[in-house]
Design a protein around this motif. Structure first.
Motif, PDB file in Angstrom:
ATOM      1  N   SER A 176      77.673  35.195 -37.573  1.00 42.03           N
ATOM      2  CA  SER A 176      78.961  35.018 -38.277  1.00 42.03           C
ATOM      3  C   SER A 176      78.774  34.884 -39.756  1.00 42.03           C
ATOM      4  O   SER A 176      79.335  35.207 -40.819  1.00 42.03           O
ATOM      5  CB  SER A 176      79.547  33.774 -37.849  1.00 42.03           C
ATOM      6  N   THR A 229      87.019  25.993 -41.528  1.00 42.31           N
ATOM      7  CA  THR A 229      86.158  26.093 -40.347  1.00 42.31           C
ATOM      8  C   THR A 229      87.246  25.530 -39.440  1.00 42.31           C
ATOM      9  O   THR A 229      87.659  24.508 -39.263  1.00 42.31           O
ATOM     10  CB  THR A 229      84.989  25.405 -40.323  1.00 42.31           C
ATOM     11  N   ASN A 244      80.921  35.906 -43.031  1.00 40.83           N
ATOM     12  CA  ASN A 244      81.410  35.041 -44.065  1.00 40.83           C
ATOM     13  C   ASN A 244      80.935  35.497 -45.472  1.00 40.83           C
ATOM     14  O   ASN A 244      81.867  35.472 -46.404  1.00 40.83           O
ATOM     15  CB  ASN A 244      80.742  33.672 -43.860  1.00 40.83           C
ATOM     16  N   ASP A 266      86.236  30.516 -40.390  1.00 40.28           N
ATOM     17  CA  ASP A 266      85.070  30.496 -39.925  1.00 40.28           C
ATOM     18  C   ASP A 266      85.447  29.998 -38.522  1.00 40.28           C
ATOM     19  O   ASP A 266      85.423  28.814 -38.349  1.00 40.28           O
ATOM     20  CB  ASP A 266      84.002  29.859 -40.560  1.00 40.28           C
ATOM     21  N   ALA A 292      83.651  30.575 -35.819  1.00 43.16           N
ATOM     22  CA  ALA A 292      82.416  30.931 -35.132  1.00 43.16           C
ATOM     23  C   ALA A 292      82.411  30.332 -33.605  1.00 43.16           C
ATOM     24  O   ALA A 292      81.748  31.010 -32.768  1.00 43.16           O
ATOM     25  CB  ALA A 292      81.214  30.546 -35.896  1.00 43.16           C
TER      26      ALA A 292
END
Length: 537
Positions: free
Chosen positions: A100, A178, A104, A206, A208
């Motif tokens: 990831s 996130t 990003n 994000d 992830a």
């Protein structure tokens, strides 16, 4: 020919086009006069015990006829990426070789295309986000995330905070958050996307730790389904791809996809790993063909663990309340009857069922010490902090795994059975005090002023090393990144508050691992000399 094949077979969900092309290449037993140097694994054939490595290397190829090119896909890679987009609900998906992190970096370099561009950023982000800001020469306006008062852990900023920040910085290029956090905690990000879109800017997520989201009724909705414009997922974390294999998904017109492709070519290797890309193809095929049922065994394993943990009153489990109002959050453990307030609901409304976050209700074992004891019993957690241990289950988890873990916790509990193991209100208050030092709980002003990032090197004569106990009031000359989860507690150029100093001291005392710190023991810290001006940083 490759392009025609792609158009004909785009949505044969049971296929894995890239992986199948590699198997065909291996079956042809052709002689390699191209990189890599192991020559289809032949370099290891003569070495005893290297059979499995040799077999894997037989599909470790490069951009030759029939295997396509990640940076200009026209055949099997393009087909595999289209199948991924269909599977995950994106308009377009990109394979990432570099985790990831590269996703990003690419997203930030795309939306912040000119030095000085402003990006609104959740403060407790992964270090790769700060590195992306540095590469872009961008300015970050940091947004304080919501905190769940009961656990002391943070999730994401509110939609209202994003709206307020965009009113002040209408020229911002986007918002990056996130979701979920490392503990599997989250909120509905639909209001966040709506707030961004009212101002015409993209919401970048994000995700992830949420590659599996939206793929089973027991799982929270995915960021894409909630309206995010660009989403990065670590397919290797919660699904079944090889480590470093990830995906970037986009939808809508707010992210310049032509520029995004160019940025991806910048940050990804020009010689990407074909076994890693094939693992992304296989992970997607597993989802496409198996559907929600592929999560059944893993969910059964984690649910059995949670039931078994309830029989061990020493240990608590962080989870959404089992009360009728599912939007409240709190600890669920034997002996805990306290109910969280309604104010907590906004901060914590979704929980990844595959993340079992446990703690010692007696307060005797920190998260770090509990992890060490679990490892001594052969159970390796994902991470720990001062309070919690994160146990990561997945679609690959089994009942055998659960029984091993419960057996280990039972032994740990029995070793201290003379202590009062029931959590009471006094214990909860003490735990909340302790957890103020969580690496996910980075308090600051609600919306910061713009913070400039660059690649300008720090000159040795401008900095000095001082004892950590003396750092309050100074300006950090290095990033301090507790790892995992990899969230900078300090970034270079940030003023160190008394509160931050205390957190650093707590991390040092607990033996936390910190990336980027010049002193790995965290007894000292690099700061700028007092005679340096802010413009010199």
């Amino acid at each position: 020919m490759q392009k025609e094949a792609c158009e004909q077979d785009d949505f044969k969900k049971e296929s894995a086009p890239l992986y199948e092309a590699l198997l065909k290449y291996r079956a042809q037993k052709r002689t390699s006069f191209h990189v890599p140097g192991h020559k289809n694994g032949q370099a290891y054939v003569s070495q005893g015990g290297a059979e499995m490595l040799s077999e894997m290397m037989e599909i470790d190829v490069t951009e030759i006829t029939g295997t396509d090119d990640l940076h200009h896909p026209e055949g099997v890679i393009l087909q595999a990426q289209k199948l991924a987009a269909d599977c995950f609900g994106a308009e377009e998906s990109f394979f990432l070789i570099g985790g990831s992190t590269v996703g990003n970096l690419a997203l930030i370099l795309t939306v912040c295309s000119s030095p000085g561009d402003i990006l609104l950023v959740q403060r407790n982000v992964h270090k790769s986000v700060l590195h992306g800001l540095m590469l872009a020469g961008a300015q970050a306006v940091f947004l304080q995330p919501q905190m769940d008062p009961f656990s002391g852990l943070s999730t994401a900023p509110t939609a209202a905070r994003i709206d307020a920040a965009l009113k002040v910085y209408p020229n911002a290029k986007g918002v990056l958050v996130t979701m979920p956090n490392y503990y599997g905690m989250g909120t509905d990000i639909t209001p966040l996307a709506d707030a961004c879109h009212r101002y015409g800017v993209p919401l970048l997520v994000d995700e992830a730790h949420g590659a599996h989201y939206g793929l089973h009724p027991a799982l929270p909705a995915s960021a894409l389904a909630c309206g995010a414009d660009g989403v990065v997922q670590s397919t290797h974390k919660m699904l079944s791809a090889l480590t470093m294999s990830a995906m970037l998904h986009v939808q809508g017109s707010r992210v310049d996809r032509a520029l995004l492709r160019q940025r991806l070519a910048m940050v990804q290797s020009s010689s990407p790993s074909y076994p890693m890309m094939a693992s992304l193809d296989l992970a997607r095929r597993q989802l496409h063909t198996g559907g929600a049922a592929i999560f059944t065994a893993g969910l059964a394993a984690v649910n059995a663990f949670k039931r078994g943990l309830a029989e061990l009153p020493r240990f608590g489990l962080l989870q959404l309340s089992q009360q009728p109002k599912a939007t409240t959050a709190g600890f669920a453990s034997a002996g805990n009857t306290a109910q969280p307030s309604v104010a907590m609901a906004a901060a914590y409304t979704t929980q990844d069922p595959f993340k079992a976050v446990i703690y010692d209700g007696t307060g005797d074992l920190s998260g770090y010490e509990l992890q060490r004891q679990l490892e001594a019993h052969g159970c390796i957690p994902e991470m720990s902090d001062e309070q919690y241990v994160v146990l990561l289950f997945s679609l690959g988890s089994t009942m055998e795994d659960t029984n091993h873990l419960l057996h280990a916790l039972q032994h740990i509990s029995i070793a201290d059975e003379d202590k009062d193991t029931h959590l009471n209100s006094r214990d909860i208050s003490a735990m909340q005090k302790d957890v103020e030092f969580s690496t996910w709980n980075i308090t600051q002003e609600a919306v910061s002023t713009p913070v400039s990032f660059s690649l300008k090197p720090v000159l040795a004569e401008h900095v000095e090393s001082i004892p950590l106990v003396q750092c309050a009031g100074r300006v950090a000359a290095e990033m301090i990144i507790p790892y995992p989860p990899g969230i900078p507690l300090l970034y270079m150029g940030e003023s160190i508050s008394e509160d931050t100093k205390e957190r650093l001291l707590a991390l040092s005392k607990a033996g936390a691992k910190c990336h980027a710190a010049a002193d790995p023991e965290l007894q000292r810290i690099m700061v700028f000399k007092k005679d340096r001006k802010q413009g010199d940083l």
